[in-house]
Structures are given as structure tokens and as C-alpha cells.
Design a protein around this motif. Structure first.
Motif, mmCIF file in Angstrom:
data_model
loop_
_atom_site.group_PDB
_atom_site.id
_atom_site.type_symbol
_atom_site.label_atom_id
_atom_site.label_comp_id
_atom_site.label_asym_id
_atom_site.label_seq_id
_atom_site.Cartn_x
_atom_site.Cartn_y
_atom_site.Cartn_z
ATOM 1 N N ILE A 93 -11.669 -2.204 -0.929
ATOM 2 C CA ILE A 93 -12.884 -1.534 -0.464
ATOM 3 C C ILE A 93 -13.986 -1.737 -1.498
ATOM 4 O O ILE A 93 -13.713 -2.062 -2.658
ATOM 5 C CB ILE A 93 -12.687 -0.010 -0.214
ATOM 6 N N GLU A 94 -15.207 -1.531 -1.047
ATOM 7 C CA GLU A 94 -16.368 -1.529 -1.928
ATOM 8 C C GLU A 94 -17.098 -0.224 -1.698
ATOM 9 O O GLU A 94 -16.973 0.393 -0.629
ATOM 10 C CB GLU A 94 -17.289 -2.710 -1.623
ATOM 11 N N LEU A 120 -8.715 6.193 -3.085
ATOM 12 C CA LEU A 120 -9.946 5.406 -2.945
ATOM 13 C C LEU A 120 -10.202 4.580 -4.205
ATOM 14 O O LEU A 120 -10.600 3.412 -4.126
ATOM 15 C CB LEU A 120 -11.143 6.323 -2.651
ATOM 16 N N LYS A 121 -9.939 5.180 -5.358
ATOM 17 C CA LYS A 121 -10.137 4.463 -6.626
ATOM 18 C C LYS A 121 -9.180 3.272 -6.711
ATOM 19 O O LYS A 121 -9.581 2.172 -7.107
ATOM 20 C CB LYS A 121 -9.923 5.410 -7.802
ATOM 21 N N LYS A 122 -7.914 3.471 -6.315
ATOM 22 C CA LYS A 122 -6.936 2.379 -6.336
ATOM 23 C C LYS A 122 -7.342 1.257 -5.387
ATOM 24 O O LYS A 122 -7.226 0.076 -5.714
ATOM 25 C CB LYS A 122 -5.544 2.898 -5.970
ATOM 26 N N LEU A 132 0.825 -1.200 0.000
ATOM 27 C CA LEU A 132 0.000 0.000 0.000
ATOM 28 C C LEU A 132 0.863 1.256 0.000
ATOM 29 O O LEU A 132 1.867 1.316 0.708
ATOM 30 C CB LEU A 132 -0.884 0.028 1.255
ATOM 31 N N SER A 133 0.440 2.269 -0.746
ATOM 32 C CA SER A 133 1.084 3.575 -0.633
ATOM 33 C C SER A 133 0.682 4.172 0.718
ATOM 34 O O SER A 133 -0.250 3.673 1.372
ATOM 35 C CB SER A 133 0.623 4.489 -1.770
ATOM 36 N N ASN A 134 1.351 5.238 1.144
ATOM 37 C CA ASN A 134 0.992 5.878 2.410
ATOM 38 C C ASN A 134 -0.459 6.349 2.394
ATOM 39 O O ASN A 134 -1.173 6.224 3.389
ATOM 40 C CB ASN A 134 1.923 7.055 2.699
ATOM 41 N N PHE A 151 -2.725 3.323 2.672
ATOM 42 C CA PHE A 151 -2.609 2.793 4.027
ATOM 43 C C PHE A 151 -3.466 3.609 4.993
ATOM 44 O O PHE A 151 -4.236 3.068 5.785
ATOM 45 C CB PHE A 151 -1.133 2.810 4.422
ATOM 46 N N MET A 152 -3.348 4.929 4.914
ATOM 47 C CA MET A 152 -4.114 5.810 5.786
ATOM 48 C C MET A 152 -5.617 5.681 5.506
ATOM 49 O O MET A 152 -6.422 5.596 6.422
ATOM 50 C CB MET A 152 -3.658 7.253 5.585
ATOM 51 N N LEU A 153 -5.988 5.640 4.231
ATOM 52 C CA LEU A 153 -7.407 5.545 3.870
ATOM 53 C C LEU A 153 -8.019 4.236 4.373
ATOM 54 O O LEU A 153 -9.134 4.232 4.902
ATOM 55 C CB LEU A 153 -7.585 5.677 2.360
ATOM 56 N N LEU A 154 -7.297 3.143 4.212
ATOM 57 C CA LEU A 154 -7.812 1.858 4.704
ATOM 58 C C LEU A 154 -8.013 1.894 6.215
ATOM 59 O O LEU A 154 -8.995 1.356 6.727
ATOM 60 C CB LEU A 154 -6.860 0.716 4.342
#
Length: 187
Positions: free
Chosen positions: A59-60, A50-52, A4-6, A9-12
Motif C-alpha cells: 500500500i501507499e 497498515l504499517k507492515k 500475509l497475516s490475517n 489480508f483483511m486490510l488489503l
């Protein structure tokens, strides 16, 4: 291996915590917790991330059937089982092996002979000033969020950089002293 990019990672993390989360919820938490300062993240980075995450199956998305108020209905983001596994793996990897340092500062230190001691001392005094301002900003944000009443995973977002800055302030002060001592010896 980093998956994961930073930003991802943060978004997840945020989506897992608030599950589900809207773009508004995500932006609000990013601001409250100071992620913009630590992750250098803008609004476009959020939506690209979010798109990635969606393309990776981490994610969904769901668009609610009914609107509330004006404008389009907010899209909600949910973490998938695959996303939770990726998040857990990334957390273990980062906690066990990530380095917290600015390599460009290290390169600057290695190049000290090329600027002269007086210029280096002046630059390091400016760095101390910069560090003091950064520390003050983080401490103010920490206090405004509730400081000790915050959950541990939120408190450490503030406490870790504060402690790193304090350690760097000690190091930079020592560097200034050593450079000043060397300057006095050569006079």
C-alpha cells in the motif's frame, strides 16, 4: 506460501475495495462486517498491519493537502500493483487450502476420557448455548446490514460462519446423545 497475516489480508481486501481508504473508513467496515469477531482485531492491530503493508510496498499513503473540520487531515491508503498481486495470490491460496476449525476444540474432544462423561456432557451443553448465542449475534448483524441485498462477498462473511455453526451444533448434539447413551449403558 502464506505471505500475509490475517490482519494484513483483511486490510488489503478493504483497501482494494474502497481504494482509497482512510483509517476511519477501514474501522467502519471492520465493525459493519463483523471482522472483529472473526479476525480478533483491535485498533492497534489495524495500524500495525497498515504499517507492515506499507513497509512491504503493498500500500501507499497520501495525506490530503487540505483539512476538513477539526483535527489532522486523514491519511488515505491506496493499494499498489504489488499489493493487488499479493492479495490475489493470498485469496487463491486461502480459498483452495484453508481449514476452518478450532484445533483446541479438537484437542478437548481427544481428551474426553480425562473429565468423565457427565462433565463432558455439561461442557458440551454449554458449547451448544455458546454456539446459539454466536449464531444469533451474527444473524442479527447480517439482518441489520441488509441480508440478501448485500453483495455476495459481504453476504458470505455472515453466511459461512452461520452454516459452520449450524453444522457444529448438529455435531455437538450428536456427541451429547452418544455420551448420554454410554452413561445409560454403564448404570
Amino acid at each position: 506460501m502464506k505471505q500475509l497475516s490475517n490482519v494484513e489480508f483483511m486490510l488489503l481486501q478493504i483497501i482494494a475495495e474502497t481504494n482509497p481508504a482512510s483509517g476511519y473508513d477501514i474501522n467502519k467496515l471492520i465493525d459493519q462486517r463483523g471482522y472483529r469477531e472473526w479476525a480478533n482485531i483491535g485498533t492497534t492491530s489495524i495500524y500495525a498491519g497498515l504499517k507492515k503493508l506499507n513497509n512491504k510496498g503493498f500500500i501507499e499513503t497520501e495525506v490530503p493537502g487540505e483539512k476538513s473540520g477539526k483535527g489532522p487531515a486523514p491519511i488515505r491508503f491506496f493499494i499498489t500493483e504489488v499489493g493487488m498481486t499479493a492479495l490475489r495470490n493470498e485469496i487463491i491460496l486461502v480459498l483452495s487450502s484453508a481449514r476452518e476449525r478450532d484445533n483446541r476444540f479438537d484437542l478437548g474432544l481427544a481428551a474426553l476420557p480425562f473429565v468423565g462423561k457427565e462433565a463432558a456432557i455439561e461442557a458440551l451443553w454449554k458449547r451448544l448455548d455458546y454456539l446459539e448465542k454466536a449464531s444469533k449475534s451474527i444473524k442479527q448483524k447480517y439482518e441489520s446490514q441488509g441480508s440478501a441485498q448485500l453483495p455476495l462477498h459481504v453476504r458470505v462473511l455472515f453466511l459461512h460462519p452461520i452454516h459452520l455453526i449450524e453444522g457444529e451444533q448438529v455435531f455437538v448434539s450428536k456427541m451429547i446423545s452418544e455420551l448420554m447413551e454410554e452413561t445409560r449403558k454403564h448404570v
